[in-house]
Design an enzyme around this catalytic site. Structure first.
Site, PDB file in Angstrom:
ATOM      1  N   HIS A   6       0.861  -1.191   0.000  1.00 16.21           N
ATOM      2  CA  HIS A   6       0.000   0.000   0.000  1.00 16.21           C
ATOM      3  C   HIS A   6       0.890   1.231   0.000  1.00 16.21           C
ATOM      4  CE1 HIS A   6      -3.180   2.810   1.145  1.00 16.21           C
ATOM      5  NE2 HIS A   6      -4.022   1.868   0.768  1.00 16.21           N
ATOM      6  N   ASP A  54      -7.976  -5.235  -0.120  1.00 22.99           N
ATOM      7  CA  ASP A  54      -8.444  -6.098  -1.216  1.00 22.99           C
ATOM      8  C   ASP A  54      -8.078  -7.557  -1.017  1.00 22.99           C
ATOM      9  OD1 ASP A  54      -7.608  -3.276  -3.004  1.00 22.99           O
ATOM     10  OD2 ASP A  54      -9.630  -4.114  -2.996  1.00 22.99           O
TER      11      ASP A  54
HETATM   12  C1  SDX Z   1      -6.174   0.034  -2.983  1.00 22.97           C
HETATM   13  O1  SDX Z   1      -4.414   4.494  -2.052  1.00 22.97           O
HETATM   14  C2  SDX Z   1      -5.371   3.893  -1.456  1.00 22.97           C
HETATM   15  O2  SDX Z   1      -5.785   4.270  -0.388  1.00 22.97           O
HETATM   16  C3  SDX Z   1      -5.919   2.696  -2.228  1.00 22.97           C
HETATM   17  C4  SDX Z   1      -6.937   1.869  -1.475  1.00 22.97           C
HETATM   18  C5  SDX Z   1      -8.223   2.653  -1.241  1.00 22.97           C
HETATM   19  O3  SDX Z   1      -8.980   2.276  -0.346  1.00 22.97           O
HETATM   20  O4  SDX Z   1      -8.508   3.563  -2.066  1.00 22.97           O
HETATM   21  O5  SDX Z   1      -6.430   1.442  -0.211  1.00 22.97           O
HETATM   22  C6  SDX Z   1      -7.347   0.643  -2.285  1.00 22.97           C
HETATM   23  O6  SDX Z   1      -5.914   0.385  -4.117  1.00 22.97           O
HETATM   24  C7  SDX Z   1      -5.319  -0.946  -2.232  1.00 22.97           C
HETATM   25  C8  SDX Z   1      -4.097  -1.427  -3.079  1.00 22.97           C
HETATM   26  C9  SDX Z   1      -4.583  -2.527  -4.012  1.00 22.97           C
HETATM   27  N1  SDX Z   1      -3.532  -2.919  -4.937  1.00 22.97           N
HETATM   28  C10 SDX Z   1      -2.890  -4.078  -4.842  1.00 22.97           C
HETATM   29  O7  SDX Z   1      -3.065  -4.879  -3.931  1.00 22.97           O
HETATM   30  C11 SDX Z   1      -1.941  -4.376  -6.008  1.00 22.97           C
HETATM   31  C12 SDX Z   1      -0.615  -4.931  -5.459  1.00 22.97           C
HETATM   32  N2  SDX Z   1       0.072  -3.875  -4.738  1.00 22.97           N
HETATM   33  C13 SDX Z   1       0.988  -3.055  -5.478  1.00 22.97           C
HETATM   34  O8  SDX Z   1       0.871  -2.967  -6.834  1.00 22.97           O
HETATM   35  C14 SDX Z   1       1.552  -1.864  -4.711  1.00 22.97           C
HETATM   36  O9  SDX Z   1       1.829  -2.300  -3.452  1.00 22.97           O
HETATM   37  C15 SDX Z   1       0.717  -0.618  -4.658  1.00 22.97           C
HETATM   38  C16 SDX Z   1       0.305  -0.160  -6.002  1.00 22.97           C
HETATM   39  C17 SDX Z   1      -0.501  -0.848  -3.830  1.00 22.97           C
HETATM   40  C18 SDX Z   1       1.558   0.470  -3.971  1.00 22.97           C
HETATM   41  O10 SDX Z   1       2.577   0.764  -4.849  1.00 22.97           O
HETATM   42  P1  SDX Z   1       3.711   1.813  -4.402  1.00 22.97           P
HETATM   43  O11 SDX Z   1       3.402   2.514  -3.150  1.00 22.97           O
HETATM   44  O12 SDX Z   1       4.033   2.628  -5.610  1.00 22.97           O
HETATM   45  O13 SDX Z   1       4.864   0.817  -4.016  1.00 22.97           O
HETATM   46  P2  SDX Z   1       6.070   0.520  -4.916  1.00 22.97           P
HETATM   47  O14 SDX Z   1       5.570   0.060  -6.251  1.00 22.97           O
HETATM   48  O15 SDX Z   1       6.960   1.700  -4.875  1.00 22.97           O
HETATM   49  O16 SDX Z   1       6.695  -0.730  -4.161  1.00 22.97           O
HETATM   50  C19 SDX Z   1       7.764  -0.564  -3.250  1.00 22.97           C
HETATM   51  C20 SDX Z   1       8.555  -1.875  -3.377  1.00 22.97           C
HETATM   52  C21 SDX Z   1       8.970  -2.185  -4.815  1.00 22.97           C
HETATM   53  O17 SDX Z   1      10.123  -3.007  -4.746  1.00 22.97           O
HETATM   54  P3  SDX Z   1      11.599  -2.293  -4.873  1.00 22.97           P
HETATM   55  O18 SDX Z   1      11.573  -1.489  -6.173  1.00 22.97           O
HETATM   56  O19 SDX Z   1      11.734  -1.428  -3.648  1.00 22.97           O
HETATM   57  O20 SDX Z   1      12.561  -3.465  -4.914  1.00 22.97           O
HETATM   58  O21 SDX Z   1       7.699  -2.965  -2.967  1.00 22.97           O
HETATM   59  C22 SDX Z   1       7.512  -3.833  -4.090  1.00 22.97           C
HETATM   60  C23 SDX Z   1       7.848  -3.047  -5.334  1.00 22.97           C
HETATM   61  O22 SDX Z   1       8.281  -3.920  -6.372  1.00 22.97           O
HETATM   62  N3  SDX Z   1       6.089  -4.199  -4.053  1.00 22.97           N
HETATM   63  C24 SDX Z   1       5.638  -5.433  -4.255  1.00 22.97           C
HETATM   64  C25 SDX Z   1       4.248  -5.330  -4.067  1.00 22.97           C
HETATM   65  N4  SDX Z   1       3.912  -4.073  -3.777  1.00 22.97           N
HETATM   66  C26 SDX Z   1       5.060  -3.366  -3.780  1.00 22.97           C
HETATM   67  N5  SDX Z   1       6.275  -6.583  -4.574  1.00 22.97           N
HETATM   68  C27 SDX Z   1       5.469  -7.668  -4.693  1.00 22.97           C
HETATM   69  N6  SDX Z   1       4.140  -7.668  -4.530  1.00 22.97           N
HETATM   70  C28 SDX Z   1       3.493  -6.521  -4.219  1.00 22.97           C
HETATM   71  N7  SDX Z   1       2.165  -6.511  -4.055  1.00 22.97           N
END
Ligand code: SDX
Length: 431
Positions: free
Chosen positions: A308, A365
């Site tokens: 998140h 989710d």
């Molecule tokens: C919602 O914003 C809100 O409030 C949203 C929400 C709401 O109520 O409106 O809460 C609802 O959208 C919840 C989120 C649902 N999405 C997912 O579950 C999809 C999977 N999660 C990701 O795609 C991700 O975690 C996000 C999009 C939710 C957040 O992305 P960020 O903050 O841009 O995080 P990032 O991409 O910068 O990740 C940081 C690191 C990265 O690795 P490094 O580059 O540091 O090596 O964490 C890794 C990412 O690759 N990472 C994950 C991951 N999420 C982040 N690796 C594996 N699996 C994951 N799910």
């Protein structure tokens, strides 16, 4: 006390600018950079707005480190246990919990606006039978704008409140029609003798040939899910609604833009993607291999329902939904193998250094889809459910923005990395 400020200095030009710092009720103070470009000729750079406050708001507060979520100051745990979605929608829009008379009036008013123009039903016919419901919902919500365009003055507070009531009243109608169209079922008119969530389930699942008796366990679970998804500060879809609204667009069209944004699997579409992920894993023994793929930078697989932008602790909503999911499956005596896989996947991920070091926890989710499944809601309808709930938050945030005296059209800048200026070359002279 002197106004708090920070000074930004350009170490090349030696120029400095003093930027006031605004402190809110809770959360990080913010640096007001409105004079940055004028004084230093520079913009800030913040891809994804991870460190940028786009507005002032009094609606929702999140503490990502502590896993706190407040709506108008009330903890989500208390609202989930004691309130109803309709009451929470009043709270989000009006800022206070309603007294008995106000709640009655709100309930009556929402009922009186639950119908949609009869012609709106024809819009669904234009979609393929297998169109994704979020495509349908975004389209028909934008179509609602055509019925209330000339009569909505967005600068009239009464018109804004009326718009909020209409959106909250009509979304169950739009969402249920989206489901029924896909299922080849006749549309069901709202039955105002039924309470809001029961009316929604009635419009979704009733059969013209049988009396509809709501399952109280399912009603409680749906009411809980709607409360937990109602608002969440300046997430991607809410920011879209605000940006569209800042251009003075029709509010129903702004909500349609929010629906389009929520559809993405990085956002609201994650609940659908979680089920697809659990189905792909298929068995507890495959979890470790899948988790390794989610950690592999060369593999674009991510653990859906994990991570998140704000929560660097367990999403408080996920905690509530996990327990509710457990209780629901027990009460319905449902053997949900995917729930076992989800719990084992959560256990393995939360012990894994990759997820621990990045503070990746289950989000709202991760478990919600399992409840929707238990309620016989098809996977493609999970995100429309999220949109139904979040439409209350979207329209509350839209109202707050329009009512904020110094709101202005949103217009971010950029870091230009394109070609230097050059002259046009006739096609005969091009290589
Ligand atoms: C919602 O914003 C809100 O409030 C949203 C929400 C709401 O109520 O409106 O809460 C609802 O959208 C919840 C989120 C649902 N999405 C997912 O579950 C999809 C999977 N999660 C990701 O795609 C991700 O975690 C996000 C999009 C939710 C957040 O992305 P960020 O903050 O841009 O995080 P990032 O991409 O910068 O990740 C940081 C690191 C990265 O690795 P490094 O580059 O540091 O090596 O964490 C890794 C990412 O690759 N990472 C994950 C991951 N999420 C982040 N690796 C594996 N699996 C994951 N799910």
């Amino acid at each position: 006390m002197a106004t708090r400020s920070v000074t930004i200095t350009d170490n090349v030009s030696g120029k400095s600018v003093e930027c006031p710092v605004h402190v809110g009720e809770y959360g990080a103070p913010v640096i007001d950079i409105k004079n940055l470009y004028k004084e230093l000729g520079m913009f800030t750079f913040d891809i994804g707005y991870a460190s940028t406050a786009s507005c002032r708001s009094a609606i929702t507060y999140l503490d990502g480190e502590e896993g706190v979520l407040l709506h108008r100051g009330y903890p989500i745990e208390q609202l989930a246990e004691k309130s109803s979605f309709l009451e929470v929608s009043y709270l989000l829009v009006n800022g206070e919990l309603p007294n008995a008379a106000q709640l009655d009036d709100w309930t009556h008013s929402i009922k009186m606006h639950s119908m949609t123009h009869e012609h709106l039903s024809r819009f669904y016919q234009g979609y393929r039978y297998d169109a994704h419901p979020m495509s349908v919902l975004a389209g028909v919500c934008a179509a609602v704008a055509s019925y209330y365009h000339s009569t909505t003055d967005i600068y009239n507070p009464e018109h804004r409140l009326m718009t909020a009531k209409r959106i909250i009243a009509k979304m169950p109608n739009l969402v249920s029609k989206t489901y029924r169209y896909q299922s080849g079922l006749p549309f069901v008119y709202p039955d105002n003798s039924r309470e809001y969530v029961e009316n929604f389930m009635y419009m979704m699942f009733s059969w013209p040939t049988e009396p509809y008796v709501a399952n109280p366990v399912a009603l409680r679970a749906m009411n809980l899910l709607l409360i937990l998804h109602a608002d969440h500060e300046q997430n991607a879809s809410t920011s879209t609604v605000r940006l569209a609204g800042s251009a003075e667009s029709n509010p129903y069209a702004c909500v349609s833009a929010g629906i389009a944004t929520l559809w993405g699997k990085a956002h609201g579409g994650a609940n659908e993607a979680v089920i697809e992920m659990l189905q792909e894993i298929g068995d507890v023994k495959n979890i470790r291999k899948f988790v390794d793929r989610a950690k592999d930078k060369n593999d674009n697989v991510r653990l859906m329902g994990f991570g998140h932008r704000v929560y660097k602790n367990y999403d408080p909503r996920a905690k509530i939904i996990r327990q509710a999911c457990h209780d629901l499956l027990d009460s319905m005596n449902l053997d949900q193998p995917m729930f076992e896989i989800a719990m084992e996947l959560e256990r393995i991920a939360l012990e894994d250094e990759y997820f621990i070091s990045r503070k990746l926890y289950p989000n709202v989710d991760f478990y919600s889809g399992l409840i929707y499944q238990a309620l016989n809601i098809p996977t493609s309808m999970f995100t429309p459910m999220f949109a139904l709930a979040r439409s209350a938050g979207w329209i509350a945030q839209w109202m707050e923005m329009l009512g904020d005296g110094d709101f202005r059209i949103g217009r971010p800048r950029q870091l230009y990395i394109g070609a230097k200026q050059r002259d046009y070359v006739a096609v005969a002279q091009r290589k």
